[in-house]
Design an enzyme around this catalytic site. Structure first.
Site, mmCIF file in Angstrom:
data_model
loop_
_atom_site.group_PDB
_atom_site.id
_atom_site.type_symbol
_atom_site.label_atom_id
_atom_site.label_comp_id
_atom_site.label_asym_id
_atom_site.label_seq_id
_atom_site.Cartn_x
_atom_site.Cartn_y
_atom_site.Cartn_z
ATOM 1 N N ARG A 334 56.535 82.786 55.864
ATOM 2 C CA ARG A 334 55.243 83.652 55.140
ATOM 3 C C ARG A 334 54.205 84.361 56.625
ATOM 4 O O ARG A 334 53.939 84.850 56.880
ATOM 5 C CB ARG A 334 53.913 82.198 54.791
ATOM 6 C CG ARG A 334 52.697 83.285 54.407
ATOM 7 C CD ARG A 334 52.173 81.665 53.498
ATOM 8 N NE ARG A 334 51.983 81.788 52.586
ATOM 9 C CZ ARG A 334 51.709 82.402 51.438
ATOM 10 N NH1 ARG A 334 50.589 82.914 51.450
ATOM 11 N NH2 ARG A 334 51.696 81.948 50.460
ATOM 12 N N ALA A 538 48.249 77.155 49.540
ATOM 13 C CA ALA A 538 48.584 78.411 49.054
ATOM 14 C C ALA A 538 47.640 78.572 48.658
ATOM 15 O O ALA A 538 47.685 80.203 47.997
ATOM 16 C CB ALA A 538 49.590 78.916 48.684
ATOM 17 N N GLU A 739 43.045 79.571 52.247
ATOM 18 C CA GLU A 739 43.439 79.797 53.713
ATOM 19 C C GLU A 739 43.268 81.383 54.572
ATOM 20 O O GLU A 739 42.337 80.563 55.713
ATOM 21 C CB GLU A 739 44.986 79.117 53.103
ATOM 22 C CG GLU A 739 45.645 78.161 53.003
ATOM 23 C CD GLU A 739 46.747 78.280 52.722
ATOM 24 O OE1 GLU A 739 47.916 77.565 53.319
ATOM 25 O OE2 GLU A 739 46.661 79.406 52.001
#
Length: 791
Positions: A334, A538, A739
């Site tokens: 990521r 996520a 996030e």
């Protein structure tokens, strides 16, 4: 007609074909968190609040005092004779597999002969009380044979010590582009890790059941993973294990994989003793045992033209993975995929390594590598701007990905085409509403007349991909039950850690069935109800589980519509569910009355639902594909003042604009943005992790680890949601808000750097690592002063 029917019956809409989205809505409303009142009253039940069963015992972990050593011998005599001790268990007492690694099986539940960090659990003491168990573990005598230890990512990189092979992603010909670039710059950057510091620590409560069954009440973001780990540790099938989680007092990624050790130890002890066992970590033990956000060290090089457009970029990133792999590989992936942030990079080479160190095994943390990848390019852009004597905002805008219809500048380095780019419009709006240009002039004027206090200002953008990089995790299930009084019970695979997933899922179901939100209740996450769930991580919780719950509710609605249409001889497609009632032309009925009639006619009033995010694919070998369903965007402006004599600083004002798509719940989403901003600011400014020369984490308590407090929040804090609608078919066209907002406080860090640069007339790039503590700021100020004197 009963009282409830009278309350919820409403006049029928004029147009019987009107769907729920236009006739009546529960989504898009700012409903309070479903447990808000319970939180305020102290009545919300967390794992440690659950009444203990008769005969419950308590566990504590005995931890390594060495960073890297072989155990010669262990003497448990004093431990076993301590007050209240019932048993002592080691790796030899685990009936199944001694492993709790989520991907690679390199993470023992209890160390077996070899310890690899200070704090690694070696044994468990089971006693009649929590305090007696903790006192007993300290009486152990361990004889170690010490081995060399690697403690930093730089040292790991130099020794080629990795938990898995390094990664590389390249596009174009970076080397040739460098050779023709008008300007080049290079440097290093270090960005520290971060402790999750959830309010509720790690805890598991294991209760034996008949036929080798085990109920594990666990504070975890991933009940299914806990089910697997416990089953493997006990050597039984998954169907023997039920894991339940009603709510967590925070998770932030720290309870995705790291809750496994606690669940396994409690279950192993409970299985051996045939009695319930609770394992609750004190804050010090929690911080010593568990992993944190990965710190990253970067070597970077950039080539750019006279205008500041990036023509070539290289970065070599190495993270502190810790002693085992845990989730370091997807974190690094990521980071690689977010190195671009909002910028088009035509010729780029990105390397990422996961350094094996003799420290805690680092793990998921809100952002999951995305912040670590994006901050590097922001540091580079900030440097370009100062080298050219330009405002960093202008350089940022120049390097943005092209608009959606601009071919050639809208494909990421990993090959995904961007079709939802709103960063141009979003930044333009924030630049205007925050009065960025006027404040820039005011900051320069202030600094010109202030030799000690210096102000800084920065506007930074965010682009964040939404989905698990591992494609098969992008799925979810749900169960919806309609009872004969019209009330609804929902169970889904997501976990509630304070972020409001249960509230949003309840809103989705209420909206789908056309009933008020108070008629919907969400039950505890339970592996015996919805199986094979993905972690709540996520930023996919509401996306996946909302869609699954909507699917289940829609099935029930269709059944009820067909039944209602049959009653009145109409078309099921014309039936409208709204405001607690059901309508078809001139006919109407309270939802509860319809449910009762449907039950009497043997219409199924419950359904399962399932959702799998479409269109995702990823090749880990080439690091290319379409790993993300869509992108969330945002930007923020921060203004700080720095005392150049002490390094102290204060955030004067922060403006944040975030793209939540068509928000499911604006109040919750704004709260998430505010919380993420302050948490990210803590990571970049105050939260410093420090290990001594022996590898012991010294910042393992609130007394030595500084999270932001109320006094650190800006008095002027302006957060708004950008008006947008997701181009992808997400749940009601909303976007994730877990996030991405954590990247917004990049503006705080770069505002601090801007203030420090003013000490040297902005002629030099201040060497500033994160966290930018007062000590780090003062060191950077002195470096700029030295550069000014040398010039």
């Amino acid at each position: 007609m009963n009282k409830q029917t009278e309350v919820f019956m409403k006049p029928a809409p004029q147009d019987s074909n009107t769907d729920n989205s236009s006739a009546w809505a529960e989504v898009g409303q700012s409903h309070p968190h479903e447990s808000a009142i319970l939180h305020v009253l102290g009545e919300a039940t967390y794992t440690d609040d659950i009444p203990e069963a008769q005969g419950t015992l308590h566990a504590a972990l005995g931890m390594s005092q060495k960073a890297h050593a072989r155990i010669r011998s262990i003497n448990f005599d004093a431990v076993r004779s301590a007050r209240g001790v019932v048993a002592v268990f080691t790796a030899a007492d685990i009936p199944g597999t001694n492993d709790c690694g989520p991907i690679i099986h390199d993470d023992p539940i209890l160390a077996d002969g070899l310890v690899e960090y200070v704090g690694q659990p070696i044994f468990a003491v089971i006693a009649d009380t929590h305090d007696n168990a903790r006192r007993a573990v300290r009486k152990v005598v361990v004889d170690y044979d010490e081995l060399p230890a690697i403690l930093t990512p730089q040292a790991a990189h130099a020794a080629k010590s990795y938990v898995l092979p390094p990664m590389r992603l390249a596009r174009g010909d970076a080397q040739r582009a460098f050779e023709t670039a008008p300007h080049r710059a290079s440097g290093q950057l270090y960005v520290g890790g971060q402790e999750q510091f959830y309010l509720e620590g790690q805890i598991s409560y294991a209760i034996p059941k008949e036929q080798n069954g085990m109920l594990v009440l666990c504070s975890t973001q991933h009940p299914t993973e806990m089910q697997h780990v416990v089953a493997h540790a006990l050597g039984v099938h998954s169907h023997n294990i039920v894991v339940e989680c009603r709510r967590m007092g925070g998770g932030f990624g720290g309870k995705e994989s790291q809750s496994a050790l606690w669940a396994a130890v409690a279950a192993i002890a409970a299985a051996r003793l045939k009695r319930p066992v609770k394992l609750r970590a004190d804050r010090d033990d929690d911080m010593m045992v568990t992993g944190k956000r990965h710190c990253f060290y970067y070597d970077y090089e950039v080539g750019y033209d006279d205008a500041g457009r990036i023509v070539a970029a290289k970065v070599d990133m190495v993270s502190r993975a810790g002693f085992s792999a845990d989730l370091s590989a997807p974190v690094a992936t990521r980071a690689v995929c977010h190195f671009d942030n909002t910028y088009y990079l035509s010729d780029v080479e990105i390397k990422a390594s996961c350094g094996k160190t003799n420290t805690q095994s680092n793990t998921a943390f809100r952002g999951f590598g995305g912040p670590q990848g994006a901050i590097a390019i922001e540091y580079i852009v900030d440097e370009i701007a100062r080298n050219l004597g330009r405002d960093a905002l202008d350089i940022r805008k120049l390097n943005f990905y092209g608009r959606n219809d601009e071919e050639g500048r809208n494909v990421t380095q990993y090959g995904q085409k961007i079709v939802d780019n709103v960063i141009h419009e979003l930044v333009a709006e924030l630049e205007s509403t925050s009065e960025y240009r006027q404040r820039r002039a005011a900051v320069e004027a202030f600094n010109a007349g202030s030799p000690v206090l210096k102000k800084g200002l920065a506007l930074t953008p965010v682009k964040f991909g939404i989905a698990f990089n591992v494609t098969h995790f992008n799925q979810a299930g749900a169960l919806v039950h309609v009872y004969t009084d019209g009330s609804v019970l929902v169970n889904h695979g997501g976990t509630e850690m304070g972020q409001g997933i249960n509230t949003k899922v309840a809103q989705v179901v209420a909206h789908e069935l056309g009933i008020p939100l108070e008629l919907v209740r969400v039950s505890a996450t339970d592996t015996s109800k919805v199986a094979n769930t993905s972690a709540t991580a996520a930023s996919t919780g509401a996306d996946l589980n909302g869609k699954a719950a909507q699917d289940a509710a829609h099935t029930i609605r269709q059944r009820l519509a067909e039944f209602f249409a049959k009653l009145h001889g109409g078309d099921a497609k014309a039936v409208v569910f709204a405001a607690g009632a059901v309508y078809l032309g001139e006919h109407s009925m309270a939802f509860g009355d319809l449910a009762q009639k449907a039950y009497l006619s043997r219409v199924q009033l419950w359904s399962d639902g399932f959702y799998a995010t479409p269109g995702l694919h990823w090749d880990p070998k080439t690091m290319t594909g379409r790993p993300f369903s869509y992108f969330a965007y945002g930007a923020s402006v921060s203004e700080v003042v720095v005392d150049t004599f002490t390094g102290e600083w204060r955030l004067l004002r922060a403006d944040a604009l975030y793209d939540a798509g068509q928000s499911l719940n604006p109040a919750l989403d704004i709260g998430q943005v505010e919380g993420a901003f302050i948490q990210g600011m803590g990571w970049l400014t105050t939260e410093e992790l420090w290990w001594n020369k022996d590898g012991k984490l010294m910042t393992h308590a609130p007394s030595t680890y500084k999270i932001p407090g109320i006094s650190d929040c800006p008095q002027d804090f302006r957060v708004k949601l950008f008006k947008n609608r997701n181009v992808e078919d997400s749940i009601h066209r909303s976007k994730a808000v877990g996030e991405p907002p954590l990247l917004l406080p990049f503006s705080v860090f770069f505002a601090i750097r801007d203030a420090v640069a003013s000490v040297g007339g902005k002629r030099f790039n201040p060497p500033l690592n994160a966290p930018a503590t007062s000590e780090a700021i003062l060191k950077s100020v002195e470096a700029v002063r030295a550069m000014s004197r040398a010039a």
